[in-house]
Scaffold this motif. Structure first.
Motif, PDB file in Angstrom:
ATOM      1  N   ALA A   1       0.847  -1.190   0.000  1.00 50.04           N
ATOM      2  CA  ALA A   1       0.000   0.000   0.000  1.00 50.04           C
ATOM      3  C   ALA A   1       0.885   1.244   0.000  1.00 50.04           C
ATOM      4  O   ALA A   1       2.027   1.219   0.490  1.00 50.04           O
ATOM      5  CB  ALA A   1      -0.908  -0.013   1.226  1.00 50.04           C
TER       6      ALA A   1
ATOM      7  N   TYR B   1       3.878   2.626   2.658  1.00 48.99           N
ATOM      8  CA  TYR B   1       4.569   1.542   3.366  1.00 48.99           C
ATOM      9  C   TYR B   1       5.813   1.127   2.592  1.00 48.99           C
ATOM     10  O   TYR B   1       5.780   0.983   1.367  1.00 48.99           O
ATOM     11  CB  TYR B   1       3.659   0.329   3.557  1.00 48.99           C
TER      12      TYR B   1
ATOM     13  N   GLN C   1      -3.045  -8.168  11.455  1.00 50.77           N
ATOM     14  CA  GLN C   1      -3.588  -6.888  10.995  1.00 50.77           C
ATOM     15  C   GLN C   1      -2.527  -5.886  10.563  1.00 50.77           C
ATOM     16  O   GLN C   1      -2.738  -5.121   9.634  1.00 50.77           O
ATOM     17  CB  GLN C   1      -4.508  -6.289  12.052  1.00 50.77           C
ATOM     18  N   GLN C   2      -1.376  -5.885  11.218  1.00 57.19           N
ATOM     19  CA  GLN C   2      -0.310  -4.964  10.823  1.00 57.19           C
ATOM     20  C   GLN C   2       0.162  -5.278   9.407  1.00 57.19           C
ATOM     21  O   GLN C   2       0.372  -4.389   8.594  1.00 57.19           O
ATOM     22  CB  GLN C   2       0.857  -5.043  11.805  1.00 57.19           C
TER      23      GLN C   2
ATOM     24  N   GLN D   1      -2.451  -4.177   6.785  1.00 64.29           N
ATOM     25  CA  GLN D   1      -2.431  -2.737   6.525  1.00 64.29           C
ATOM     26  C   GLN D   1      -1.363  -2.346   5.514  1.00 64.29           C
ATOM     27  O   GLN D   1      -1.510  -1.348   4.811  1.00 64.29           O
ATOM     28  CB  GLN D   1      -2.212  -1.962   7.826  1.00 64.29           C
ATOM     29  N   CYS D   2      -0.289  -3.127   5.422  1.00 66.47           N
ATOM     30  CA  CYS D   2       0.806  -2.826   4.494  1.00 66.47           C
ATOM     31  C   CYS D   2       0.485  -3.210   3.049  1.00 66.47           C
ATOM     32  O   CYS D   2       1.211  -2.832   2.136  1.00 66.47           O
ATOM     33  CB  CYS D   2       2.068  -3.576   4.920  1.00 66.47           C
TER      34      CYS D   2
ATOM     35  N   GLU E   1      -1.762  -3.429  -0.444  1.00 72.29           N
ATOM     36  CA  GLU E   1      -2.785  -2.773  -1.265  1.00 72.29           C
ATOM     37  C   GLU E   1      -3.870  -3.808  -1.553  1.00 72.29           C
ATOM     38  O   GLU E   1      -3.661  -4.750  -2.317  1.00 72.29           O
ATOM     39  CB  GLU E   1      -2.162  -2.263  -2.570  1.00 72.29           C
ATOM     40  N   LYS E   2      -5.025  -3.644  -0.923  1.00 72.82           N
ATOM     41  CA  LYS E   2      -6.076  -4.665  -0.984  1.00 72.82           C
ATOM     42  C   LYS E   2      -6.530  -4.984  -2.407  1.00 72.82           C
ATOM     43  O   LYS E   2      -6.783  -6.134  -2.734  1.00 72.82           O
ATOM     44  CB  LYS E   2      -7.260  -4.237  -0.123  1.00 72.82           C
TER      45      LYS E   2
END
Length: 104
Positions: free
Chosen positions: A13, A16, A77-78, A81-82, A84-85
């Motif tokens: 993402a 990051y 979860q960390q 977050q990194c 790109e979905k």
């Protein structure tokens, strides 16, 4: 029983770095060690900057159970977050033959 390989392609993402991602990978490793039926994992980086996460599972049931646990795990979860979905491409494939990876 057929082993299953989970292959996940993705990019990071915005905002990051690879170092951020690798730091977030530590809890992911701990999470995977706890998963029943997880045999082996490799995290790879392609020349174009995309990443490939490859996990060998004992069978499809273990892969699906691991995927469900991943979604619910605070440990992961960390790392999530990194990533790109919209870039995530996930597939499960049956292993027909393998050599050199004993799962230990």
């Amino acid at each position: 029983m057929t082993n299953v390989v989970e292959i996940v392609n993705f990019t990071l993402a915005k905002g990051y770095t690879k170092d951020d991602f690798l730091a977030a990978n530590q809890p992911m490793d701990e999470f995977l060690r706890e998963q029943k039926g997880m045999l082996y994992r490799s995290l790879c980086e392609k020349a174009d900057g995309r990443f490939i996460d490859i996990v060998y599972w004992q069978d499809m049931a273990a892969a699906q159970q691991g995927q469900q646990a991943f979604r619910q795990s605070p440990q992961c979860q960390q790392m999530v977050q990194c990533i790109e979905k919209e870039s995530v491409q996930l597939e499960h494939v049956n292993v027909l033959a393998s050599f050199g990876c004993d799962g230990g």
